[in-house]
Design a protein around this motif. Structure first.
Motif, mmCIF file in Angstrom:
data_model
loop_
_atom_site.group_PDB
_atom_site.id
_atom_site.type_symbol
_atom_site.label_atom_id
_atom_site.label_comp_id
_atom_site.label_asym_id
_atom_site.label_seq_id
_atom_site.Cartn_x
_atom_site.Cartn_y
_atom_site.Cartn_z
ATOM 1 N N GLY A 163 0.806 -1.214 0.000
ATOM 2 C CA GLY A 163 0.000 0.000 0.000
ATOM 3 C C GLY A 163 0.835 1.258 0.000
ATOM 4 N N TYR A 164 1.791 1.356 0.928
ATOM 5 C CA TYR A 164 2.562 2.603 0.993
ATOM 6 C C TYR A 164 3.509 2.726 -0.194
ATOM 7 N N ALA A 165 4.067 1.598 -0.651
ATOM 8 C CA ALA A 165 5.010 1.670 -1.762
ATOM 9 C C ALA A 165 4.323 2.132 -3.046
ATOM 10 N N LEU A 166 3.191 1.507 -3.387
ATOM 11 C CA LEU A 166 2.510 1.888 -4.629
ATOM 12 C C LEU A 166 1.882 3.271 -4.510
ATOM 13 N N TRP A 167 1.443 3.658 -3.313
ATOM 14 C CA TRP A 167 0.954 5.030 -3.149
ATOM 15 C C TRP A 167 2.092 6.012 -3.438
ATOM 16 N N THR A 168 3.273 5.733 -2.905
ATOM 17 C CA THR A 168 4.426 6.596 -3.161
ATOM 18 C C THR A 168 4.718 6.675 -4.660
ATOM 19 N N TYR A 169 4.781 5.522 -5.315
ATOM 20 C CA TYR A 169 5.177 5.498 -6.726
ATOM 21 C C TYR A 169 4.146 6.184 -7.624
ATOM 22 N N LEU A 170 2.866 5.921 -7.371
ATOM 23 C CA LEU A 170 1.832 6.433 -8.270
ATOM 24 C C LEU A 170 1.502 7.902 -8.014
ATOM 25 N N THR A 171 2.025 8.478 -6.932
ATOM 26 C CA THR A 171 1.830 9.908 -6.691
ATOM 27 C C THR A 171 3.118 10.725 -6.865
ATOM 28 N N THR A 172 4.232 10.051 -7.166
ATOM 29 C CA THR A 172 5.489 10.754 -7.443
ATOM 30 C C THR A 172 5.426 11.385 -8.833
ATOM 31 N N PRO A 173 5.886 12.637 -9.002
ATOM 32 C CA PRO A 173 6.616 13.474 -8.047
ATOM 33 C C PRO A 173 5.730 14.440 -7.272
ATOM 34 N N PHE A 174 4.417 14.382 -7.500
ATOM 35 C CA PHE A 174 3.522 15.409 -6.960
ATOM 36 C C PHE A 174 3.479 15.401 -5.432
ATOM 37 N N LEU A 175 3.663 14.227 -4.813
ATOM 38 C CA LEU A 175 3.645 14.174 -3.355
ATOM 39 C C LEU A 175 4.790 14.975 -2.745
ATOM 40 N N LEU A 176 5.865 15.232 -3.523
ATOM 41 C CA LEU A 176 7.011 15.961 -2.988
ATOM 42 C C LEU A 176 6.686 17.428 -2.714
ATOM 43 N N ALA A 177 5.585 17.920 -3.292
ATOM 44 C CA ALA A 177 5.147 19.294 -3.020
ATOM 45 C C ALA A 177 4.035 19.320 -1.976
ATOM 46 N N GLY A 178 3.781 18.191 -1.319
ATOM 47 C CA GLY A 178 2.691 18.105 -0.357
ATOM 48 C C GLY A 178 3.047 18.675 1.001
ATOM 49 N N PRO A 179 2.048 18.791 1.877
ATOM 50 C CA PRO A 179 2.261 19.366 3.211
ATOM 51 C C PRO A 179 3.296 18.586 4.013
ATOM 52 N N GLY A 180 4.214 19.309 4.607
ATOM 53 C CA GLY A 180 5.195 18.707 5.498
ATOM 54 C C GLY A 180 6.398 18.095 4.828
ATOM 55 N N VAL A 181 6.402 17.989 3.500
ATOM 56 C CA VAL A 181 7.548 17.417 2.795
ATOM 57 C C VAL A 181 8.540 18.530 2.478
ATOM 58 N N THR A 182 9.794 18.331 2.821
ATOM 59 C CA THR A 182 10.835 19.303 2.493
ATOM 60 C C THR A 182 11.786 18.689 1.475
ATOM 61 N N VAL A 183 12.265 19.504 0.541
ATOM 62 C CA VAL A 183 13.178 19.017 -0.488
ATOM 63 C C VAL A 183 14.407 19.912 -0.547
ATOM 64 N N THR A 184 15.543 19.303 -0.827
ATOM 65 C CA THR A 184 16.793 20.032 -0.991
ATOM 66 C C THR A 184 17.557 19.415 -2.157
ATOM 67 N N GLY A 185 18.325 20.221 -2.855
ATOM 68 C CA GLY A 185 19.143 19.719 -3.937
ATOM 69 C C GLY A 185 20.328 18.938 -3.403
ATOM 70 N N ILE A 186 20.698 17.886 -4.106
ATOM 71 C CA ILE A 186 21.880 17.094 -3.755
ATOM 72 C C ILE A 186 22.735 16.965 -5.017
ATOM 73 N N GLY A 187 23.858 16.296 -4.885
ATOM 74 C CA GLY A 187 24.799 16.190 -5.989
ATOM 75 C C GLY A 187 24.241 15.454 -7.192
ATOM 76 N N GLU A 188 24.867 15.688 -8.326
ATOM 77 C CA GLU A 188 24.465 15.010 -9.546
ATOM 78 C C GLU A 188 25.024 13.593 -9.568
ATOM 79 N N LEU A 189 24.412 12.765 -10.432
ATOM 80 C CA LEU A 189 24.794 11.365 -10.568
ATOM 81 C C LEU A 189 24.975 11.089 -12.055
ATOM 82 N N SER A 190 26.094 10.483 -12.426
ATOM 83 C CA SER A 190 26.355 10.156 -13.828
ATOM 84 C C SER A 190 26.135 8.660 -14.049
ATOM 85 N N GLU A 191 25.176 8.338 -14.907
ATOM 86 C CA GLU A 191 24.880 6.950 -15.250
ATOM 87 C C GLU A 191 24.342 6.881 -16.668
#
Length: 239
Positions: A116-144
């Motif tokens: 339940g929590y995993a598929l809720w996370t996946y099917l609402t990403t990335p919009f949940l990241l702008a939801g109440p109480g969620v904080t976001v910060t930039g991190i380093g780049e990744l080369s792949e």
């Protein structure tokens, strides 16, 4: 809103369009090693996943029997008949994972909570990241894969059930998700690197149709011989 997150949300269809809908349904097919490790083997049959977009609730059907479904929220998980009759339920389900290691067996309610929590996370990403109480910060780049991916770290509040409080998301120059890193706290805290690809579009919103989660080594690299979870997503419909 963080500038990178704003570009990511726009690339996935935009917050205005997302706000027009209240739930999403999709067909899912799951696999990987985790289910056998937990003693809950997974068959390859497709199932219907329903997720509410603006509150944390999810259900998968069938679950355990043709006439059964799961019902997940952070404070309760249940298995129900399709007429609503409760077969089994558990309050404060996160506490039932206390002391679990990777090889600790799961029962059907443990699995329903994780699913339940995993598929809720996946099917609402990335919009949940702008939801109440969620904080976001930039991190380093990744080369792949010959690309440079831009990183964003999300810290989730305690009232959101997910893999771990801190999770990292990497996007390409098109601002579509490429990789999602987290620790699976309910399974001994093992580190995972999940690759996402083969984007599909439904009603103006975009999401990856394939997810492959591998164990992640101490150096941050995926252990490609340890595919823990695979998910194929199709027949996506918002309402």
């Amino acid at each position: 809103m963080d500038q990178l997150l704003a570009k990511i949300i726009e690339a996935h269809g935009g917050s205005d369009r997302y706000a027009q809908f209240s739930q999403v349904r999709a067909s899912i097919v799951s696999g990987g090693d985790l289910w056998a490790i937990k003693g809950v083997p997974q068959d390859p049959a497709p199932r219907e996943m329903t997720v509410r977009l603006h509150e944390e609730w999810a259900s998968v059907q069938p679950y355990g029997a043709p006439d059964q479904r799961s019902s997940f929220s952070p404070d309760r998980v249940a298995i129900e008949k399709t007429d609503g009759t409760v077969v089994a339920e558990r309050s404060a389900p996160r506490s039932s994972f206390a002391g679990h290691e990777l090889t600790t067996p799961w029962d059907s309610l443990h699995r329903a909570y994780f699913n339940g929590y995993a598929l809720w996370t996946y099917l609402t990403t990335p919009f949940l990241l702008a939801g109440p109480g969620v904080t976001v910060t930039g991190i380093g780049e990744l080369s792949e894969n010959g690309e440079t991916w831009h990183g964003l770290r999300a810290t989730f509040p305690q009232d959101i059930a997910s893999h771990s409080r801190e999770q990292d998301f990497y996007v390409g120059d098109d601002f579509l998700l490429r990789r999602h890193d987290y620790c699976v706290d309910v399974a001994g805290g093992f580190a995972a690197a999940q690759y996402v690809y083969d984007y599909i579009e439904a009603q103006g919103l975009r999401m990856p149709s394939k997810r492959r989660a591998y164990r992640r080594g101490d150096d941050g690299r995926p252990l490609l011989d340890q595919l823990m979870v695979s998910i194929d997503i199709s027949n996506v419909s918002y309402s």
